[in-house]
Design a protein around this motif. Structure first.
Motif, PDB file in Angstrom:
ATOM      1  N   ARG A  69       0.865  -1.182   0.000  1.00  0.00           N
ATOM      2  CA  ARG A  69       0.000   0.000   0.000  1.00  0.00           C
ATOM      3  C   ARG A  69       0.907   1.239   0.000  1.00  0.00           C
ATOM      4  N   LEU A  70       1.382   1.559  -1.180  1.00  0.00           N
ATOM      5  CA  LEU A  70       2.341   2.636  -1.397  1.00  0.00           C
ATOM      6  C   LEU A  70       1.968   3.385  -2.667  1.00  0.00           C
ATOM      7  N   VAL A  71       1.935   4.722  -2.566  1.00  0.00           N
ATOM      8  CA  VAL A  71       1.542   5.575  -3.690  1.00  0.00           C
ATOM      9  C   VAL A  71       2.548   6.712  -3.808  1.00  0.00           C
ATOM     10  N   VAL A  72       2.904   7.059  -5.050  1.00  0.00           N
ATOM     11  CA  VAL A  72       3.686   8.270  -5.308  1.00  0.00           C
ATOM     12  C   VAL A  72       2.875   9.150  -6.249  1.00  0.00           C
ATOM     13  N   MET A  73       2.996  10.465  -6.056  1.00  0.00           N
ATOM     14  CA  MET A  73       2.273  11.426  -6.891  1.00  0.00           C
ATOM     15  C   MET A  73       3.106  12.682  -7.043  1.00  0.00           C
ATOM     16  N   ASP A  74       2.850  13.392  -8.127  1.00  0.00           N
ATOM     17  CA  ASP A  74       3.422  14.723  -8.331  1.00  0.00           C
ATOM     18  C   ASP A  74       2.531  15.441  -9.324  1.00  0.00           C
ATOM     19  N   LEU A  75       1.771  16.408  -8.820  1.00  0.00           N
ATOM     20  CA  LEU A  75       0.824  17.133  -9.655  1.00  0.00           C
ATOM     21  C   LEU A  75       1.383  18.457 -10.162  1.00  0.00           C
ATOM     22  N   ALA A  76       2.620  18.793  -9.774  1.00  0.00           N
ATOM     23  CA  ALA A  76       3.225  20.062 -10.168  1.00  0.00           C
ATOM     24  C   ALA A  76       3.743  19.997 -11.600  1.00  0.00           C
ATOM     25  N   PRO A  77       3.876  21.150 -12.250  1.00  0.00           N
ATOM     26  CA  PRO A  77       4.480  21.166 -13.595  1.00  0.00           C
ATOM     27  C   PRO A  77       5.900  20.599 -13.548  1.00  0.00           C
ATOM     28  N   ASP A  78       6.386  20.108 -14.698  1.00  0.00           N
ATOM     29  CA  ASP A  78       7.696  19.453 -14.772  1.00  0.00           C
ATOM     30  C   ASP A  78       8.828  20.242 -14.131  1.00  0.00           C
ATOM     31  N   ASP A  79       8.835  21.535 -14.310  1.00  0.00           N
ATOM     32  CA  ASP A  79       9.957  22.331 -13.806  1.00  0.00           C
ATOM     33  C   ASP A  79       9.810  22.696 -12.328  1.00  0.00           C
ATOM     34  N   GLN A  80       8.718  22.290 -11.695  1.00  0.00           N
ATOM     35  CA  GLN A  80       8.494  22.615 -10.283  1.00  0.00           C
ATOM     36  C   GLN A  80       8.072  21.369  -9.516  1.00  0.00           C
ATOM     37  N   LYS A  81       8.811  20.305  -9.633  1.00  0.00           N
ATOM     38  CA  LYS A  81       8.416  19.028  -9.041  1.00  0.00           C
ATOM     39  C   LYS A  81       8.107  19.156  -7.551  1.00  0.00           C
ATOM     40  N   GLN A  82       7.001  18.498  -7.155  1.00  0.00           N
ATOM     41  CA  GLN A  82       6.585  18.432  -5.758  1.00  0.00           C
ATOM     42  C   GLN A  82       6.168  16.996  -5.452  1.00  0.00           C
ATOM     43  N   PRO A  83       7.149  16.094  -5.361  1.00  0.00           N
ATOM     44  CA  PRO A  83       6.817  14.690  -5.140  1.00  0.00           C
ATOM     45  C   PRO A  83       6.145  14.460  -3.788  1.00  0.00           C
ATOM     46  N   MET A  84       5.169  13.555  -3.789  1.00  0.00           N
ATOM     47  CA  MET A  84       4.439  13.210  -2.580  1.00  0.00           C
ATOM     48  C   MET A  84       4.395  11.689  -2.470  1.00  0.00           C
ATOM     49  N   VAL A  85       4.680  11.180  -1.273  1.00  0.00           N
ATOM     50  CA  VAL A  85       4.656   9.746  -1.012  1.00  0.00           C
ATOM     51  C   VAL A  85       3.612   9.481   0.064  1.00  0.00           C
ATOM     52  N   MET A  86       2.765   8.497  -0.173  1.00  0.00           N
ATOM     53  CA  MET A  86       1.770   8.086   0.817  1.00  0.00           C
ATOM     54  C   MET A  86       1.914   6.588   1.062  1.00  0.00           C
ATOM     55  N   ILE A  87       2.158   6.245   2.306  1.00  0.00           N
ATOM     56  CA  ILE A  87       2.263   4.853   2.713  1.00  0.00           C
ATOM     57  C   ILE A  87       1.018   4.519   3.527  1.00  0.00           C
ATOM     58  N   ASN A  88       0.390   3.424   3.205  1.00  0.00           N
ATOM     59  CA  ASN A  88      -0.851   2.988   3.865  1.00  0.00           C
ATOM     60  C   ASN A  88      -1.918   4.089   3.893  1.00  0.00           C
ATOM     61  N   PRO A  89      -2.168   4.747   2.750  1.00  0.00           N
ATOM     62  CA  PRO A  89      -3.168   5.818   2.748  1.00  0.00           C
ATOM     63  C   PRO A  89      -4.576   5.274   2.978  1.00  0.00           C
ATOM     64  N   GLU A  90      -5.361   6.075   3.674  1.00  0.00           N
ATOM     65  CA  GLU A  90      -6.735   5.681   3.984  1.00  0.00           C
ATOM     66  C   GLU A  90      -7.612   6.930   3.962  1.00  0.00           C
ATOM     67  N   ILE A  91      -8.680   6.874   3.193  1.00  0.00           N
ATOM     68  CA  ILE A  91      -9.608   8.001   3.154  1.00  0.00           C
ATOM     69  C   ILE A  91     -10.447   7.948   4.423  1.00  0.00           C
ATOM     70  N   THR A  92     -10.396   9.037   5.200  1.00  0.00           N
ATOM     71  CA  THR A  92     -11.105   9.079   6.481  1.00  0.00           C
ATOM     72  C   THR A  92     -12.406   9.871   6.397  1.00  0.00           C
ATOM     73  N   ALA A  93     -12.564  10.694   5.367  1.00  0.00           N
ATOM     74  CA  ALA A  93     -13.806  11.449   5.178  1.00  0.00           C
ATOM     75  C   ALA A  93     -13.956  11.783   3.702  1.00  0.00           C
TER      76      ALA A  93
END
Length: 188
Positions: A70-94
């Motif tokens: 249960r591992l996810v990586v994401m980056d929604l920023a434009p290519d020249d402004q990378k903002q990597p995000m890592v979520m381990i064991n993510p769970e939607i709580t609301a």
């Protein structure tokens, strides 16, 4: 590990391939990351980002590269402004009651897109790479991306949110595209 050909880029050697539908591993529910997995996760995260950026995409779940964690990586920023995000064991709580429609695609269904209806706002609890518990509230593209990637952790694809007719049309088109791509590949 397959042998590298003369045309293989050495830098790509450690980048995992993204699984494509109908690979059965995409339908398996991933297991929680536990303490004993931390070294594997630390090694996996940069490889997942490399695969996601190469594709290119904005999110990737470990099951998409054949790893049942249960591992996810994401980056929604434009290519020249990378903002990597890592979520381990993510769970939607609301989840908000308000639903929104957004076009989605998936690296495991290349070239296929459809409008998917999901909650417009969510709260998510997860662990970061250091094992620290975090929570975030998300809306817009971030909320859609998180929900899409958590679906992968549960063996769910974005096409599963569509009518049977739309889902079958997309899956048939993907199969046709993959057959045509394979036919165009030069023989070795």
């Amino acid at each position: 590990m397959p042998a590298m050909s003369a045309t293989t880029d050495i830098a790509d050697a450690g980048i995992p391939e993204i699984l494509i539908v109908p690979d059965k591993r995409l339908r398996m529910k991933a297991r929680r990351v536990v303490g004993a997995d931390r070294d594997d996760v630390a090694e996996l995260v940069p490889r997942m980002f490399a695969a996601m950026y190469r594709a290119p995409g904005i999110g990737l779940a470990a099951p998409q590269i054949g790893v049942s964690l249960r591992l996810v990586v994401m980056d929604l920023a434009p290519d020249d402004q990378k903002q990597p995000m890592v979520m381990i064991n993510p769970e939607i709580t609301a989840r908000s009651e308000e639903l929104v429609s957004r076009e989605e695609g998936c690296l495991s269904l290349p070239g296929q897109y459809a409008e998917v209806i999901r909650p417009g706002q969510i709260s998510v609890a997860f662990e970061d790479e250091d094992g620290k518990k975090r929570t975030i509230d998300a809306d817009g593209l971030l909320a859609a991306c998180i929900q899409h990637e958590i679906d992968h952790l549960d063996g769910v694809l974005f096409v599963d949110h569509l009518s049977a007719l739309k889902r079958n049309m997309i899956l048939r088109k993907l199969a046709k595209d993959l057959r045509e791509k394979a036919a165009r590949k030069p023989a070795r």
